[in-house]
Write a protein that holds these residues in place. Structure first.
Motif, PDB file in Angstrom:
ATOM      1  N   TYR A 110       6.703   1.520  -8.226  1.00  0.00           N
ATOM      2  CA  TYR A 110       5.469   2.322  -8.164  1.00  0.00           C
ATOM      3  C   TYR A 110       5.742   3.747  -8.659  1.00  0.00           C
ATOM      4  O   TYR A 110       4.960   4.306  -9.437  1.00  0.00           O
ATOM      5  N   ARG A 118      -0.059  -5.037  -5.953  1.00  0.00           N
ATOM      6  CA  ARG A 118      -0.252  -4.229  -4.745  1.00  0.00           C
ATOM      7  C   ARG A 118       0.436  -4.914  -3.581  1.00  0.00           C
ATOM      8  O   ARG A 118       0.418  -6.143  -3.476  1.00  0.00           O
ATOM      9  N   GLU A 120       1.965  -4.591   0.759  1.00  0.00           N
ATOM     10  CA  GLU A 120       2.178  -3.951   2.054  1.00  0.00           C
ATOM     11  C   GLU A 120       3.292  -4.682   2.783  1.00  0.00           C
ATOM     12  O   GLU A 120       3.529  -5.876   2.555  1.00  0.00           O
ATOM     13  N   ILE A 135      -5.213  -6.097   1.852  1.00  0.00           N
ATOM     14  CA  ILE A 135      -4.939  -6.569   0.491  1.00  0.00           C
ATOM     15  C   ILE A 135      -6.101  -7.413  -0.024  1.00  0.00           C
ATOM     16  O   ILE A 135      -6.484  -7.325  -1.189  1.00  0.00           O
ATOM     17  N   CYS A 139      -4.032 -13.737  -1.535  1.00  0.00           N
ATOM     18  CA  CYS A 139      -2.814 -12.929  -1.449  1.00  0.00           C
ATOM     19  C   CYS A 139      -1.635 -13.861  -1.233  1.00  0.00           C
ATOM     20  O   CYS A 139      -1.810 -15.077  -1.061  1.00  0.00           O
ATOM     21  N   GLU A 182       1.268  -9.345  -0.652  1.00  0.00           N
ATOM     22  CA  GLU A 182       0.926  -8.776  -1.955  1.00  0.00           C
ATOM     23  C   GLU A 182      -0.275  -9.484  -2.560  1.00  0.00           C
ATOM     24  O   GLU A 182      -0.570 -10.649  -2.239  1.00  0.00           O
ATOM     25  N   SER A 183      -0.967  -8.778  -3.424  1.00  0.00           N
ATOM     26  CA  SER A 183      -2.113  -9.364  -4.109  1.00  0.00           C
ATOM     27  C   SER A 183      -1.635 -10.490  -5.019  1.00  0.00           C
ATOM     28  O   SER A 183      -0.569 -10.397  -5.635  1.00  0.00           O
TER      29      SER A 183
END
Length: 397
Positions: A110, A118, A120, A135, A139, A182-183
């Motif tokens: 990033y 994306r 978390e 998200i 996912c 994550e996406s």
């Protein structure tokens, strides 16, 4: 004769160990399994868990090694630790941490504007649920520190009613509950790339296209060389993306195995292993497909020797074809000997025997075996793998 310490000696690594010996180096293999098949191919061997850094260091010092080579993610931090203590060529321990901790890897990407999904991090089931809400669906869940690979704990969630089952599955493989949410990336192709890094410069040796298992799981069914992207106008951008991702983590020497995807909007990076691809990837697959002796060239680089060839001289088809028969208890197996004698089979093993259960494929270790097949083109190699598997006849109780 220069001494090379190889961290791992399972059946998958025999060809790489043998190739290193044939190149004129003294090979010392370490594995925690006293019956590791690779021990028979090495010049010396020691029974030791490769994650026991101080014990491995003790062996390395007594053996007066000149280079250390990890074969999987478990060995990367140990290799960096040994190199730092002994003053031999390798990347830093900080880089080893970035390359084996997916959360830190993504944060670095990033910062450096490397395209990736994306993400978390959560450390509890409730935390995972909250992250899924943030998200959004679809996912994907991944163990954050899952060194074992083989898609353990990796699962895609597309519907709310699947969330609890997915969380239970993802948390079932490791005591550490740290999980990445994550996406999900809608890809045109998924790839892996083999990279050698010499004097800080990444050389992209091979890129594959992957065929995955049906969702919600993400297990490789076929890894096909060469990638169709080699003939794409976007190939230069793909090379640049891979090189930038490798440099971002500080991998300035040795090898890297990169997982990524082509999407409609561009390329997306998933993760990097700071070592060659697993199993038969470097030897025999990449060697056959490209003409570059990937594993041995990595050894030369880490020894401080000048590599002989970092530029592909061939572009032949190769297929890492994984065998995934229907689930059930095996009553009989026929056809193994027919596969073994096929001219376009470089390597083959069926892991199961009569009386064993074949499980539905949810993680890589559920696969029943593999066949490495060749051809003039990717399509030829793929068809050869499918044909070879069709010779395998299994009956069930």
């Amino acid at each position: 004769m220069k001494k090379v310490l190889i961290l791992g000696a399972s059946r998958y690594y025999i060809k790489s160990i043998e190739a290193t010996k044939q190149a004129g180096y003294w090979v010392i293999a370490i594995d925690r399994n006293p019956d590791s098949p690779g021990f028979q191919s090495a010049n010396e061997s020691f029974v030791c868990d490769i994650i026991d850094k101080d014990k491995v260091l003790e062996i390395a010092i007594k053996a007066h090694i000149d280079a250390v080579v990890p074969l999987n993610d478990y060995g990367v931090p140990t290799a960096a630790y040994i190199a730092s203590k002994m003053g031999i060529n390798y990347f830093s321990e900080e880089t080893a941490e970035l390359a084996t901790n997916k959360e830190k890897m993504r944060k670095k990407w990033y910062e450096d504007h490397i395209p990736c999904p994306r993400l978390e991090l959560a450390t509890t089931a409730d935390g995972i649920r909250n992250a899924i809400k943030n998200i959004g669906l679809p996912c994907i869940l991944k163990p954050a520190h899952g060194y074992g690979g083989a898609s353990r704990g990796v699962v895609v969630i597309s519907e709310e009613r699947r969330i609890e089952d997915a969380i239970s599955f993802s948390l079932s493989f490791y005591n550490d509950q740290a999980t990445l949410i994550e996406s999900f990336v809608e890809s045109l192709y998924e790839h892996s790339a083999e990279v050698l890094v010499y004097k800080g410069v990444p050389y992209i040796i091979a890129i594959s296209d992957k065929i995955k298992s049906p969702l919600p799981y993400r297990v490789d069914k076929n890894v096909l060389y060469p990638s169709k992207m080699l003939d794409s106008e976007r190939y230069h951008d793909l090379e640049t993306t891979i090189s930038n991702a490798v440099k971002s983590l500080g991998i300035n020497t040795g090898a890297a195995h990169v997982e990524l995807a082509t999407t409609k909007k561009g390329f997306v990076l998933f993760e990097i292993g700071a070592r060659c691809g697993g199993g038969g990837t470097p030897e025999p697959i990449v060697h056959y497909s490209t003409g570059v002796d990937e594993f041995v060239e990595q050894v030369r680089i880490l020894l401080g020797d000048k590599p002989i060839n970092l530029v592909p001289t061939k572009n032949l088809g190769c297929n890492y074809h994984f065998i995934s028969p229907k689930a059930g208890k095996i009553k009989s197996i026929e056809g193994l000997e027919k596969i073994l004698v096929l001219d376009n089979v470089l390597d083959f093993e069926f892991f199961k025997k009569v009386g064993d259960e074949i499980a539905p494929v949810k993680v890589g270790t559920d696969r029943a075996g593999f066949i490495i097949t060749t051809g003039q083109t990717q399509k030829d190699a793929y068809q050869a793998g499918c044909l070879a598997e069709s010779l395998l006849k299994i009956t069930y109780e």
